[in-house]
Design an enzyme around this catalytic site. Structure first.
Site, PDB file in Angstrom:
ATOM      1  N   HIS A 264       0.832  -1.210   0.000  1.00 40.16           N
ATOM      2  CA  HIS A 264       0.000   0.000   0.000  1.00 40.16           C
ATOM      3  C   HIS A 264       0.862   1.255   0.000  1.00 40.16           C
ATOM      4  O   HIS A 264       1.445   1.625   1.019  1.00 40.16           O
ATOM      5  CB  HIS A 264      -0.904   0.015   1.233  1.00 40.16           C
ATOM      6  CG  HIS A 264      -2.054   0.975   1.121  1.00 40.16           C
ATOM      7  ND1 HIS A 264      -3.345   0.574   0.863  1.00 40.16           N
ATOM      8  CD2 HIS A 264      -2.105   2.326   1.221  1.00 40.16           C
ATOM      9  CE1 HIS A 264      -4.136   1.627   0.822  1.00 40.16           C
ATOM     10  NE2 HIS A 264      -3.404   2.715   1.033  1.00 40.16           N
TER      11      HIS A 264
ATOM     12  N   TYR B 221      -9.353  15.828  -0.059  1.00 36.83           N
ATOM     13  CA  TYR B 221      -7.961  16.222   0.188  1.00 36.83           C
ATOM     14  C   TYR B 221      -7.313  16.598  -1.134  1.00 36.83           C
ATOM     15  O   TYR B 221      -7.583  15.982  -2.176  1.00 36.83           O
ATOM     16  CB  TYR B 221      -7.228  15.049   0.840  1.00 36.83           C
ATOM     17  CG  TYR B 221      -5.725  15.200   0.947  1.00 36.83           C
ATOM     18  CD1 TYR B 221      -5.158  16.020   1.908  1.00 36.83           C
ATOM     19  CD2 TYR B 221      -4.873  14.492   0.099  1.00 36.83           C
ATOM     20  CE1 TYR B 221      -3.778  16.143   2.026  1.00 36.83           C
ATOM     21  CE2 TYR B 221      -3.491  14.615   0.202  1.00 36.83           C
ATOM     22  CZ  TYR B 221      -2.953  15.433   1.163  1.00 36.83           C
ATOM     23  OH  TYR B 221      -1.588  15.554   1.276  1.00 36.83           O
TER      24      TYR B 221
ATOM     25  N   ARG C 114     -10.194  -0.131  -6.156  1.00 35.57           N
ATOM     26  CA  ARG C 114     -10.378   0.377  -4.795  1.00 35.57           C
ATOM     27  C   ARG C 114     -11.607   1.266  -4.711  1.00 35.57           C
ATOM     28  O   ARG C 114     -11.898   2.046  -5.622  1.00 35.57           O
ATOM     29  CB  ARG C 114      -9.152   1.185  -4.371  1.00 35.57           C
ATOM     30  CG  ARG C 114      -9.203   1.579  -2.890  1.00 35.57           C
ATOM     31  CD  ARG C 114      -8.137   2.593  -2.545  1.00 35.57           C
ATOM     32  NE  ARG C 114      -7.883   2.634  -1.096  1.00 35.57           N
ATOM     33  CZ  ARG C 114      -7.417   3.693  -0.455  1.00 35.57           C
ATOM     34  NH1 ARG C 114      -7.159   4.813  -1.118  1.00 35.57           N
ATOM     35  NH2 ARG C 114      -7.196   3.655   0.849  1.00 35.57           N
TER      36      ARG C 114
ATOM     37  N   HIS D  39      -6.247  -0.760   6.323  1.00 33.10           N
ATOM     38  CA  HIS D  39      -5.906  -0.077   7.577  1.00 33.10           C
ATOM     39  C   HIS D  39      -6.625  -0.629   8.811  1.00 33.10           C
ATOM     40  O   HIS D  39      -7.251   0.111   9.568  1.00 33.10           O
ATOM     41  CB  HIS D  39      -6.181   1.425   7.430  1.00 33.10           C
ATOM     42  CG  HIS D  39      -5.570   2.052   6.204  1.00 33.10           C
ATOM     43  ND1 HIS D  39      -4.403   1.587   5.636  1.00 33.10           N
ATOM     44  CD2 HIS D  39      -5.964   3.115   5.438  1.00 33.10           C
ATOM     45  CE1 HIS D  39      -4.109   2.330   4.568  1.00 33.10           C
ATOM     46  NE2 HIS D  39      -5.034   3.256   4.430  1.00 33.10           N
TER      47      HIS D  39
ATOM     48  N   ASP E 242       1.682   2.593   3.606  1.00 31.95           N
ATOM     49  CA  ASP E 242       0.810   3.767   3.474  1.00 31.95           C
ATOM     50  C   ASP E 242       1.612   5.016   3.106  1.00 31.95           C
ATOM     51  O   ASP E 242       1.154   6.139   3.320  1.00 31.95           O
ATOM     52  CB  ASP E 242       0.003   4.012   4.764  1.00 31.95           C
ATOM     53  CG  ASP E 242      -1.178   4.961   4.559  1.00 31.95           C
ATOM     54  OD1 ASP E 242      -1.769   4.941   3.476  1.00 31.95           O
ATOM     55  OD2 ASP E 242      -1.493   5.733   5.482  1.00 31.95           O
TER      56      ASP E 242
END
Length: 272
Positions: A11, A27, A103, A160, A228
């Protein structure tokens, strides 16, 4: 250059501020991250392979993702974002470009897709490609999101640790539901981004409680590790090296770490 022993980061993201951004986004990045920077981090931390996940703020334009994978096609795979009416030619182009899944980033109250309606045909074709569907959603809604996907026979990856309510931790009903899906053998969970489950200290505490439960109910052949990187919105809280150190601390048994970052990831992301 010879690659290190099999060790896969499942990831990470690459992006540039100059790219077209999705109209609906939570974002907007103020910096760029290149695939060369990512490959350098893989090299510096002994990682043999990596998986690039399309950032939600870039929407379903996966061209930058495909360009990045093409820089190291034997070493990188991709998780794309697509539209419900994605055509076969688009899916095949993504598949040939190293994409192995799609995703859905649904955090922050995003409306839930109609997986049994508008998305059904496309997801059936996704399943036929052997791809996975990756889900990023708060734990409380996981039953609503996962059930229709499991009914379609899809392989589902939950981001996560499942994004629990930090006040509830492992007692979050959504996390308990996630544990129950282990019996299906269709669900994988990423042991990534502890800090997205209660900050640096709170997230680490939760991860310490969650890990033995996830190992028990899903097994190391259904658990993954991801850095991440570049830790969007949490850049000052962590780093690539810190992400790996936290994983080593959490999963203290070397055989478990090897299985999670090696065989399990290689099979799911089609490196094997």
């Amino acid at each position: 250059m010879a690659l290190p022993a099999l060790r896969i980061d499942t990831h990470a993201h690459v992006f540039a501020r100059s790219l077209p951004m999705a109209a609906a986004r939570r974002y907007t990045p103020a910096y760029d991250v290149t695939v060369e920077e990512y490959l350098a981090r893989l090299d510096a931390h002994g990682m043999s392979h990596g998986v690039l996940v399309q950032p939600s703020f870039l929407g379903s334009d996966n061209s930058y993702l495909l360009q990045a994978i093409a820089r190291a096609p034997q070493r990188l795979r991709g998780i794309a974002m697509i539209d419900a009416q994605c055509e076969d030619t688009q899916l095949q182009a993504l598949h040939q470009g190293g994409v192995v899944g799609v995703r859905f980033n649904l955090v922050g109250g995003a409306p839930l897709p109609d997986f049994q309606g508008a998305w059904r045909d496309t997801l059936t074709r996704v399943a036929a490609l052997g791809w996975q569907v990756e889900i990023h959603r708060e734990a409380g809604d996981l039953p609503l999101v996962l059930e229709p996907l499991l009914k379609l026979g899809l392989k589902v990856v939950v981001d996560h640790f499942g994004r629990v309510d930090p006040a509830l931790g492992v007692d979050d009903p959504g996390f308990r539901y996630l544990l129950s899906t282990g019996a299906s053998r269709q669900v994988w969970v990423k042991l990534s981004a502890q800090y997205r489950n209660g900050g640096s200290e709170g997230g680490a505490h939760f991860a310490g409680q969650a890990w033995p439960l996830l190992r028990q109910h899903l097994g190391t052949d259904r658990l993954l590790w991801g850095s991440d990187w570049p830790h969007t919105q949490h850049e000052s809280m962590t780093s690539y090296a810190d992400s790996w150190r936290r994983f080593e601390t959490l999963v203290s048994d070397e055989a478990d770490r090897r299985r999670i970052t090696g065989e399990t990831a290689a099979q799911l992301f089609q490196f094997a």
